[in-house]
Design a protein around this motif. Structure first.
Motif, mmCIF file in Angstrom:
data_model
loop_
_atom_site.group_PDB
_atom_site.id
_atom_site.type_symbol
_atom_site.label_atom_id
_atom_site.label_comp_id
_atom_site.label_asym_id
_atom_site.label_seq_id
_atom_site.Cartn_x
_atom_site.Cartn_y
_atom_site.Cartn_z
ATOM 1 N N ARG A 166 -6.363 6.093 5.236
ATOM 2 C CA ARG A 166 -5.679 6.153 6.567
ATOM 3 C C ARG A 166 -6.176 5.012 7.463
ATOM 4 O O ARG A 166 -5.487 4.439 8.394
ATOM 5 C CB ARG A 166 -6.179 7.561 7.206
ATOM 6 N N ARG A 167 -7.501 4.994 7.319
ATOM 7 C CA ARG A 167 -7.875 3.629 7.823
ATOM 8 C C ARG A 167 -7.695 2.354 7.493
ATOM 9 O O ARG A 167 -7.424 1.412 8.301
ATOM 10 C CB ARG A 167 -9.652 3.935 8.031
ATOM 11 N N PRO A 214 -3.141 2.174 7.673
ATOM 12 C CA PRO A 214 -2.396 2.753 8.837
ATOM 13 C C PRO A 214 -0.946 2.841 8.897
ATOM 14 O O PRO A 214 -0.344 3.855 9.527
ATOM 15 C CB PRO A 214 -3.058 2.135 10.137
ATOM 16 N N GLU A 215 -0.318 1.853 8.556
ATOM 17 C CA GLU A 215 1.247 1.829 8.444
ATOM 18 C C GLU A 215 1.762 2.479 7.516
ATOM 19 O O GLU A 215 3.106 2.598 7.604
ATOM 20 C CB GLU A 215 1.555 0.345 8.272
#
Length: 228
Positions: A128-129, A132-133
């Motif tokens: 997720r970090r 993020p897209e």
């Protein structure tokens, strides 16, 4: 015990024999009671290390698969236990269908205080970090499969397999609460289904008996296989 002495067991809680108080205690702490219940089925040996793996079977009831180096013993009469010797005959080049519930993590940095231990992060949270897209499904698929192979295939090689086809889903975060402690036990799981090919039978057998990944004391890491 050597690998020829392992057992594969299917266990099921006889819920008709359990009162409501017992069930509340069993399911308390986010599932910590179930973790304790499995441990209690192994004969008490203060010197023994954990020598079993288990996998909770999805669906109705409270059911598990257990691979253990010791016979399961139920002194309560609350469990239905069916066990058989577990000595799979595996050959190099053999293809097997598999399922696996694992705790996939990635090492990022070191613990403070100079202990030198790597800090382990949930691969999906890490993705997720990093991405993020991407959608959550894309993160689960990409990060989950990368973990299963390992960097440059090292995890697969270490455990004696190559993945022919697989997918990862069922991302779940767990918080277990041990009675008498304030800090929760947290970990995440992914469910894998696919097909692999055995490259090193001895390493692969060690993975069947010893498990893959972390949180093996909490229902992760048991590799379930069947012939194609």
């Amino acid at each position: 015990m050597n690998q020829d002495d392992f057992l594969f067991s299917h266990i099921e809680l006889r819920t008709e024999r359990c009162d409501s108080l017992f069930m509340r205690r069993l399911l308390a702490g986010g599932g910590y009671g179930l973790h304790q219940a499995i441990w209690r089925l192994l004969p008490c040996d203060p010197e023994a290390r954990r020598d079993f793996l288990y996998h909770r079977i999805d669906g109705a009831g409270v059911k598990f698969y257990v691979v253990s180096a010791r016979e399961l013993v139920d002194d309560t009469g609350l469990w239905r236990i069916r066990s058989k010797p577990y000595a799979p005959q595996i050959e190099a080049g053999e293809s097997l269908n598999f399922t696996l519930r694992a705790n996939p993590t990635v090492a990022r940095g070191r613990e403070p205080g100079g202990k030198g231990k790597s800090i382990r992060h949930d691969v999906v949270m890490d993705a997720r970090r990093s991405f993020p897209e991407a959608s959550e499904a894309e993160r689960v698929a990409q990060a989950g499969m990368h973990w299963l192979h390992g960097r440059e295939g090292q995890r697969a090689e270490r455990h004696g397999y190559v993945i022919e086809s697989a997918h990862a889903d069922g991302y779940t975060q767990h918080r277990l609460h041990k009675p008498g402690t304030e800090r929760a036990i947290t970990f995440s799981t992914l469910d894998y289904v696919g097909r692999l090919r055995v490259t090193d039978p001895e390493r692969f057998r060690a993975a069947l008996f010893g498990g893959i990944g972390h949180a093996r004391g909490f229902g992760c890491g048991l590799l379930l296989v069947r012939r194609v």
